[in-house]
Motif scaffolding. Structure first.
Motif, PDB file in Angstrom:
ATOM      1  N   ALA A  63      18.553  -2.167  66.438  1.00 31.63           N
ATOM      2  CA  ALA A  63      19.497  -3.209  66.832  1.00 31.63           C
ATOM      3  C   ALA A  63      20.946  -2.795  66.595  1.00 31.63           C
ATOM      4  N   MET A  64      21.156  -1.628  65.996  1.00 31.40           N
ATOM      5  CA  MET A  64      22.514  -1.148  65.732  1.00 31.40           C
ATOM      6  C   MET A  64      23.169  -0.640  67.006  1.00 31.40           C
ATOM      7  N   THR A  65      24.486  -0.747  67.048  1.00 31.18           N
ATOM      8  CA  THR A  65      25.237  -0.084  68.106  1.00 31.18           C
ATOM      9  C   THR A  65      25.335   1.399  67.739  1.00 31.18           C
ATOM     10  N   VAL A  66      25.832   2.198  68.651  1.00 29.24           N
ATOM     11  CA  VAL A  66      26.012   3.622  68.376  1.00 29.24           C
ATOM     12  C   VAL A  66      26.939   3.806  67.178  1.00 29.24           C
ATOM     13  N   ASP A  67      28.046   3.077  67.158  1.00 33.45           N
ATOM     14  CA  ASP A  67      28.998   3.211  66.056  1.00 33.45           C
ATOM     15  C   ASP A  67      28.377   2.786  64.724  1.00 33.45           C
ATOM     16  N   GLU A  68      27.575   1.730  64.727  1.00 30.48           N
ATOM     17  CA  GLU A  68      26.901   1.292  63.500  1.00 30.48           C
ATOM     18  C   GLU A  68      25.899   2.329  63.025  1.00 30.48           C
ATOM     19  N   PHE A  69      25.168   2.945  63.960  1.00 31.10           N
ATOM     20  CA  PHE A  69      24.207   3.977  63.600  1.00 31.10           C
ATOM     21  C   PHE A  69      24.927   5.190  63.014  1.00 31.10           C
ATOM     22  N   VAL A  70      26.040   5.580  63.630  1.00 33.83           N
ATOM     23  CA  VAL A  70      26.830   6.701  63.116  1.00 33.83           C
ATOM     24  C   VAL A  70      27.301   6.383  61.696  1.00 33.83           C
ATOM     25  N   GLU A  71      27.803   5.173  61.489  1.00 34.63           N
ATOM     26  CA  GLU A  71      28.279   4.766  60.160  1.00 34.63           C
ATOM     27  C   GLU A  71      27.131   4.772  59.150  1.00 34.63           C
ATOM     28  N   PHE A  72      25.950   4.289  59.554  1.00 31.37           N
ATOM     29  CA  PHE A  72      24.773   4.284  58.683  1.00 31.37           C
ATOM     30  C   PHE A  72      24.432   5.704  58.247  1.00 31.37           C
ATOM     31  N   CYS A  73      24.416   6.636  59.178  1.00 31.75           N
ATOM     32  CA  CYS A  73      24.091   8.029  58.864  1.00 31.75           C
ATOM     33  C   CYS A  73      25.184   8.696  58.041  1.00 31.75           C
ATOM     34  N   MET A  74      26.427   8.370  58.332  1.00 33.39           N
ATOM     35  CA  MET A  74      27.557   9.008  57.650  1.00 33.39           C
ATOM     36  C   MET A  74      27.573   8.723  56.151  1.00 33.39           C
ATOM     37  N   GLN A  75      27.030   7.594  55.736  1.00 34.33           N
ATOM     38  CA  GLN A  75      27.026   7.307  54.304  1.00 34.33           C
ATOM     39  C   GLN A  75      26.175   8.306  53.533  1.00 34.33           C
ATOM     40  N   TYR A  76      25.240   8.973  54.197  1.00 31.96           N
ATOM     41  CA  TYR A  76      24.410   9.987  53.551  1.00 31.96           C
ATOM     42  C   TYR A  76      24.960  11.399  53.777  1.00 31.96           C
ATOM     43  N   ALA A  77      25.915  11.525  54.671  1.00 34.44           N
ATOM     44  CA  ALA A  77      26.477  12.840  54.993  1.00 34.44           C
ATOM     45  C   ALA A  77      27.756  13.134  54.208  1.00 34.44           C
ATOM     46  N   LYS A  78      28.176  12.226  53.354  1.00 34.20           N
ATOM     47  CA  LYS A  78      29.449  12.379  52.660  1.00 34.20           C
ATOM     48  C   LYS A  78      29.488  13.594  51.728  1.00 34.20           C
ATOM     49  N   THR A  79      28.322  14.062  51.274  1.00 31.53           N
ATOM     50  CA  THR A  79      28.302  15.195  50.355  1.00 31.53           C
ATOM     51  C   THR A  79      28.238  16.530  51.081  1.00 31.53           C
ATOM     52  N   VAL A  80      28.154  16.490  52.400  1.00 30.82           N
ATOM     53  CA  VAL A  80      28.045  17.711  53.202  1.00 30.82           C
ATOM     54  C   VAL A  80      29.394  17.980  53.871  1.00 30.82           C
ATOM     55  N   PRO A  81      29.873  19.215  53.877  1.00 30.63           N
ATOM     56  CA  PRO A  81      31.149  19.505  54.555  1.00 30.63           C
ATOM     57  C   PRO A  81      31.115  19.029  55.999  1.00 30.63           C
ATOM     58  N   ASP A  82      32.247  18.554  56.514  1.00 27.22           N
ATOM     59  CA  ASP A  82      32.312  17.946  57.837  1.00 27.22           C
ATOM     60  C   ASP A  82      32.307  18.955  58.980  1.00 27.22           C
ATOM     61  N   GLU A  83      32.351  20.236  58.688  1.00 33.26           N
ATOM     62  CA  GLU A  83      32.294  21.227  59.757  1.00 33.26           C
ATOM     63  C   GLU A  83      30.926  21.876  59.753  1.00 33.26           C
ATOM     64  N   LEU A  84      30.264  21.839  60.895  1.00 35.46           N
ATOM     65  CA  LEU A  84      28.917  22.405  61.023  1.00 35.46           C
ATOM     66  C   LEU A  84      28.974  23.783  61.633  1.00 35.46           C
TER      67      LEU A  84
END
Length: 84
Positions: A63-84
Motif C-alpha cells: 500500500a506504500m507509494t514509491v517514495d514511502e517504500f524508498v523511505e522505508f528501505c532507506m532507514q536500513y541503508a543508513k549504515t552503508v555508504p551512499d555510493e554503490l
C-alpha cells in the motif's frame, strides 16, 4: 548511483517499467505479496543490507507509494555508504 536511485531501479526491474513520482501505490502498479517479498530481497542484495519483514505485513508494504517504500528501505541503508 545513490541508495534512493538504486531502490527505485529495483522497483522498476521488478515491475518491468520505469517509475515516476506520481504513480501511486505499489499494489496499484500490480505488485502482489510475492512481488513485495522479491522486491525486498532485490533491494537487500542491491544495497548489501538486511531489511526485516514489515511489522504490519506485506499488504502494508504494497500500500506504500514509491517514495514511502524508498523511505522505508532507506532507514536500513543508513549504515552503508551512499555510493554503490
Amino acid at each position: 548511483m545513490n541508495h534512493a536511485d538504486a531502490i527505485k531501479k529495483c522497483i522498476a526491474d521488478q515491475i518491468g517499467s520505469w517509475l515516476y513520482q506520481d504513480v501511486g501505490t505499489l499494489i496499484g502498479m500490480g505488485v502482489d505479496s510475492f512481488d513485495a517479498v522479491e522486491l525486498l530481497m532485490r533491494v537487500e542484495d542491491s544495497l548489501g543490507i538486511e531489511i526485516p519483514d514489515p511489522a504490519d505485513g506485506f499488504r502494508a508494504l504494497m500500500a506504500m507509494t514509491v517514495d514511502e517504500f524508498v523511505e522505508f528501505c532507506m532507514q536500513y541503508a543508513k549504515t552503508v555508504p551512499d555510493e554503490l
